[in-house]
Each structure stands twice: as C-alpha cells, then as structure tokens.
Design a protein around this motif. Sequence first.
Motif, short mmCIF file in Angstrom:
data_model
loop_
_atom_site.label_atom_id
_atom_site.label_comp_id
_atom_site.label_asym_id
_atom_site.label_seq_id
_atom_site.Cartn_x
_atom_site.Cartn_y
_atom_site.Cartn_z
N ILE A 175 1.01 -0.72 -0.45
CA ILE A 175 0.23 0.00 -0.09
C ILE A 175 0.47 1.30 -0.21
CG2 ILE A 175 -1.52 1.37 0.96
CD1 ILE A 175 -2.73 -1.91 2.15
N PHE A 176 1.74 1.45 1.05
CA PHE A 176 2.30 2.22 1.53
C PHE A 176 3.93 2.06 0.26
CE2 PHE A 176 0.15 2.21 4.64
CZ PHE A 176 -0.79 3.70 4.86
N ASN A 177 3.70 1.59 -1.22
CA ASN A 177 4.72 1.96 -2.39
C ASN A 177 5.03 3.31 -2.47
OD1 ASN A 177 3.48 3.03 -4.65
ND2 ASN A 177 2.04 1.34 -3.43
N PRO A 178 6.93 3.36 -2.60
CA PRO A 178 7.40 4.62 -3.06
C PRO A 178 6.42 5.50 -3.57
CG PRO A 178 8.95 2.69 -3.15
CD PRO A 178 7.33 2.24 -3.37
N SER A 179 6.18 5.74 -4.69
CA SER A 179 5.33 7.05 -5.33
C SER A 179 4.05 6.93 -4.35
CB SER A 179 5.69 6.32 -6.88
OG SER A 179 4.22 5.50 -6.58
N PHE A 180 3.46 6.21 -3.52
CA PHE A 180 2.27 6.73 -3.24
C PHE A 180 1.50 7.27 -2.81
CE2 PHE A 180 -0.95 5.89 0.44
CZ PHE A 180 -2.05 5.51 -0.47
N PRO A 181 2.74 8.27 -1.48
CA PRO A 181 2.38 9.69 -0.96
C PRO A 181 2.16 10.26 -1.80
CG PRO A 181 3.84 8.20 0.26
CD PRO A 181 3.99 7.23 -1.00
N TYR A 182 3.05 10.61 -3.21
CA TYR A 182 3.49 11.45 -3.93
C TYR A 182 2.16 11.84 -4.76
CZ TYR A 182 7.76 11.87 -2.17
OH TYR A 182 8.59 11.89 -1.28
N ARG A 183 1.37 10.77 -5.30
CA ARG A 183 0.05 10.21 -6.13
C ARG A 183 -1.14 10.31 -5.90
NH1 ARG A 183 1.91 7.87 -11.50
NH2 ARG A 183 4.49 7.02 -10.12
N LEU A 184 -0.76 10.23 -4.15
CA LEU A 184 -2.95 10.75 -3.33
C LEU A 184 -2.55 11.62 -3.53
CD1 LEU A 184 -4.38 9.80 -1.42
CD2 LEU A 184 -3.17 9.25 0.27
N LEU A 185 -1.58 13.16 -2.95
CA LEU A 185 -1.05 13.76 -2.79
C LEU A 185 -2.14 15.05 -3.95
CD1 LEU A 185 1.11 14.75 -0.21
CD2 LEU A 185 -1.23 14.92 0.39
N HIS A 186 -1.26 14.09 -4.69
CA HIS A 186 -1.00 14.95 -6.66
C HIS A 186 -2.90 14.93 -6.83
CE1 HIS A 186 1.06 17.12 -9.37
NE2 HIS A 186 0.39 16.29 -10.47
N MET A 187 -3.09 13.45 -7.37
CA MET A 187 -4.44 13.63 -7.68
C MET A 187 -5.41 14.49 -6.05
SD MET A 187 -6.00 12.70 -9.39
CE MET A 187 -7.76 12.74 -9.93
N THR A 188 -5.41 14.41 -5.08
CA THR A 188 -6.50 15.08 -4.51
C THR A 188 -6.22 16.48 -4.74
OG1 THR A 188 -5.74 13.05 -2.66
CG2 THR A 188 -6.79 14.91 -1.66
N VAL A 189 -5.13 16.69 -4.50
CA VAL A 189 -5.52 18.68 -4.55
C VAL A 189 -5.71 18.66 -5.62
CG1 VAL A 189 -3.84 20.66 -4.27
CG2 VAL A 189 -3.77 19.14 -3.27
#
Length: 461
Positions: A175-189
Amino acid sequence: MLGLDAFHLARIQFAFTVSFHIIFPAITIGLASYLAVLEGLWLKKRNPVWRSLYQFWSKIFAINFGMGVVSGLVMAYQFGTNWSGFSQFAGSITGPLLTYEVLTAFFLEAGFLGVMLFGWNRVGPGLHFFATCMVALGTLFSTFWILASSSWMHTPQGFEIHNGQVVPVDWLAVIFNPSFPYRLLHMTVAAFLSSALFVGASAAWHLLRGNSTPAVRAMFSMALWMTLIVAPVQALIGDMHGLNTLEHQPAKIAAIEGHWENPPGQPTPLLLAGWPDMEAEKTRFALGIPALGSLILTHSLDKQVPALKSFPPEDRPNATIVFWSFRLMVGLGMLMIALAVIALWLRGRNRLYTNRAFLRFALVMGPSGLVAILAGWVTTEVGRQPWIIYGLQRTRDAVSAHGTLQMSISLLCFIAVYAAVFGLGYAYMVRLIGKGPKDDDVVPANGTPARPLSAISQETN
C-alpha cells in the motif's frame, strides 16, 4: 480498425473509458468536501446563502456521483475482459485493494448518500452534517485505495513471485509503496483545484449575465480563495513527485524532458518546446534553457538527468506524447496560479465581481483543472510504458487473446453509448448550472424522492 491491432485497440478502449471516468470522481471529491464546508458554515452562521449554495451544488454532486459509479463499473470490468493476463499475474494484489475501496469508500458513500441528498428536513441538522462529512470522507477513502493500486503498478514492492504470479508478503509495503504518498497528494489536490475552478467558472458565467446575487458572489469568492491556496501547493507537490519519479522511473523523466543523450560534463537543459522523434532519436526544433533541467530535477547545476539513449529502445516510453502532455499540464497549472494572483489583486481594488475581462478568463479556465488531470494521467500512464507493472510485466503480455474485429466492435459500441448517455448527463448538468442557486433553493418538507435525480428541483424541467 484504422490499421490497429487488438492490443492497441484494447489500450485505446481502456484509455477512453478511464478518461471519461476520471472526470466524475475529480468533481465529486472536491464537491463533497465543498458541501461539508457549506453546511458547516450554515450551521454556524445560519446565513441562507450557505444553505442555498449547499442545495444547488448537492444537485450537481448527485449527477456526477451517479455517472461516476456507472463509468467506474464499466472500467473495472475491463480488467477481466481485456486484460486477463494482468489479472492472472497481479490479481492477488490489485483485487484486494479494489475490494477494500468497495468495503470502505463505496459502502460509506452509499450508506450516507441518501441522508445527505434527501434528509435535509427529515433528520436533525447534526446528523445531516455528519452524513455529508461521511460522504466526503468516503470520496477520500476511494482516492486512497485507487491510488494505492495504481501506485503499486508504478513502484511495486512487498511481493514475491511464485509460479508466475505475484503473491503479497507485506501489505503495508504494497500500500505505502514509494510513489504512493506523492500520487495521493497530487491527485487529491488536483481534484480540489478542479472543483474550485469548476465552481468559479459557474459563478463567472452568472456574473457575466448580470446575476450578481450574494450566493453567486460567495461561491466565486470561495472558489478563487481555494485556487490561490491549492494551486501553488500543487506545484510544490508536483516538484516532489517529479523527484520521486526520477528516482524510480528515470526513463519516464527522460521522455518527459525529450532528453536523448548526455554530453560529458554538461548539465541538462530544460526544453520548453520541440518535437521528440522516436525513430531519429532526437528532439527536433528544440527550444531550451541551458542547465535548467539539472537545476529543477536534481537541484544542482552539475548533475545530469538520465537520457533516453541510456535505455534500450524497447524500454523507452513514447516521448512524443508525454513531452507535450506534461507541458500541457504544467502550462495550465501556471495559468491557474495567474488566475488566483489576478483575483487577489482585483479583490484588493473591489473589482473582483465587475471586471469582465477577468470574469471571461475565469469562465474559460473552468475546465482547465479537468484537462490538466487528463494530461497528467496521460503523462503517468504512457510514461510507464512498455510496462503495465513497472519492471515486472509488459503491457503486451497482459492483454487478453481477443481478435481485432472483436475489439473494434466493442470500442465503437463504447464510443456510441458513452456519447449518448454521458452526453445527455453533461447537457443536463450544464442546464442545471445555468439555473444558478436560488434564495429559496431548499428541499421541500413534503414528498419523498423516488430516485436520486428526482431530488432536483422541478424548475429545471
């Protein structure tokens, strides 16, 4: 069909359905949180403007939610019909992640959506506000799980391969793979920004027509404040996301930059324009700024960005597409920041609601957030090619064994049905937006809607 084989037709079909689908969640994610803010303001201040805006935008939300569910189901079925190789190879990871989305996000939204849409005069104000917040939270849960699945396909970890199939061994790592935090923030914003621009354009249209009611002015002001806050934040997140991509998918960055080779000792320029030629292995008509590519991507003036020629030709993404899709996204982002800054300047001079040139600019920028999201997804997904799971499975190995005729017929059917069904949905939504919020836009105490769209006022008929 058009000389394309079944493999490319399957890719086009999935891209077509994804492009239609992503528009609806992008709007509903932002609108759900916007509705929670509006109802919170209403409960605190009891200003009828907030109630009017809530009732107006809840109707738009209902339409988008319904079309999003329908288009999402169609898209999900394609994993089994058109991409059976992918499902067989990685279904043990992507299947549970999508199931978690249903068990958390969809059930939460479905459980409280009825109360949110139809319960204004049937439950207490506290419970109704709680229902609205739960629907908003459900949209964010949905974003979480979908982005977890998508991100794992870009930066897979937490698995082992047994008998030709991926087996999860560490779900937290998955779930918390290396690109996940950035993609989650980028898409939500991006969803919040797209919704703000959508709301702002709706208000600008009414202001241009002389409809300068308190509700219209309020939603225009809120939309521009939101844009001023989140547009620069999105640029910062995008920079961090780019650095993460450089670390884990350097070929994608090379394609985005249209960068083919590194002369010894020379920093990488930033190409503003040009035409990457995949056959000639060079970018024609290149217009660039020396060393700026190294400064942006490595935060130094001496380090070089990986070049496309350092990767085998069969492992290179299509630089022609991602080069321009990325620049479209970034260009629109810069216009969004400009819109917000101009709005702040006009606000200080009490001309925010009367400057017609600016109102036209805000109106034109209405769909820019959604266009930027589509351009971003093209950059992300085309830039991952030729891999469907980066470094593990090639896209060509994931497609089902369909014939060209089958894929051609199904693609044409999708285009025809989507144009009819969602075209009517878009037209109805635009018509509803044209009505604008009313001072008496409140759900009547009597009568129980029989279906979601029957909650919409009869004035639209």
